[in-house]
Design an enzyme around this catalytic site. Sequence first.
Site, PDB file in Angstrom:
ATOM      1  N   SER A   1      -1.809   5.624   1.366  1.00 27.75           N
ATOM      2  CA  SER A   1      -2.954   4.721   1.507  1.00 27.75           C
ATOM      3  C   SER A   1      -2.935   4.044   2.873  1.00 27.75           C
ATOM      4  O   SER A   1      -1.898   3.927   3.504  1.00 27.75           O
ATOM      5  CB  SER A   1      -2.940   3.667   0.400  1.00 27.75           C
TER       6      SER A   1
ATOM      7  N   LEU B   1       0.893  -1.151   0.000  1.00 25.63           N
ATOM      8  CA  LEU B   1       0.000   0.000   0.000  1.00 25.63           C
ATOM      9  C   LEU B   1       0.929   1.198   0.000  1.00 25.63           C
ATOM     10  O   LEU B   1       1.872   1.250   0.793  1.00 25.63           O
ATOM     11  CB  LEU B   1      -0.861   0.036   1.276  1.00 25.63           C
ATOM     12  N   ASP B   2       0.704   2.158  -0.888  1.00 26.26           N
ATOM     13  CA  ASP B   2       1.608   3.302  -0.921  1.00 26.26           C
ATOM     14  C   ASP B   2       1.502   4.120   0.364  1.00 26.26           C
ATOM     15  O   ASP B   2       0.600   3.919   1.180  1.00 26.26           O
ATOM     16  CB  ASP B   2       1.395   4.154  -2.181  1.00 26.26           C
ATOM     17  N   LYS B   3       2.426   5.016   0.556  1.00 22.60           N
ATOM     18  CA  LYS B   3       2.529   5.816   1.779  1.00 22.60           C
ATOM     19  C   LYS B   3       1.229   6.547   2.103  1.00 22.60           C
ATOM     20  O   LYS B   3       0.856   6.669   3.265  1.00 22.60           O
ATOM     21  CB  LYS B   3       3.691   6.807   1.631  1.00 22.60           C
TER      22      LYS B   3
END
Length: 191
Positions: free
Chosen positions: A51, A47-49
């Site tokens: 999210s 999950l990106d930063k």
Amino acid sequence: MKHRHFKLFKPYGFLSQFQTNAKHEINKKFLGELYNFPEGTMAIGRLDKDSEGLLLLTTNGKTSYEITSSKTDKEYYVQVDGEITKTALEQLQQGVSITQKDETYVTKPCKTFKLEHVPNFPERAKKIRDERHGKTSWISITINEGKFRQVRKMTAQVGYPTLRLVRVRVGSITLEGLDMGEAKEVFSSLS
């Protein structure tokens, strides 16, 4: 060897990895700050930063590969800018063109619908603009692929940029029962 598996409610601002000694990663937040994971633990997917939500972790690389390489459903609750239309939801369901590594990619058909009620998530560390700046909508998007920032690119492509993105399910494992930043062991296996 006994492997261990966890589910985590990843908060906003954390990277989906464990700290390295790279100079460009100074002052960043890593998963190891949230729980005392055993050595060799790795995130299954990312999950990106920006999210939040469900992140699965394991000490078994084979398990990680099986989940990321399969067509496992991943469901996201997404707060978008504006009052989303039926037409936009239909476009998302059918697949939209996004840019992936400087190439055009058409996303696979997916399940998408507008949520009847605002999800009851903990307030995010970084504030999201409020209703004074215009209406927002919450939608559910279920995909079984995972291109870089795919859901964000999809909602932007149909004219409704993502304001908040929370993964709520991977396969049959859900976010239910976890507080923000909490990790729980989900099962153990022998291999």
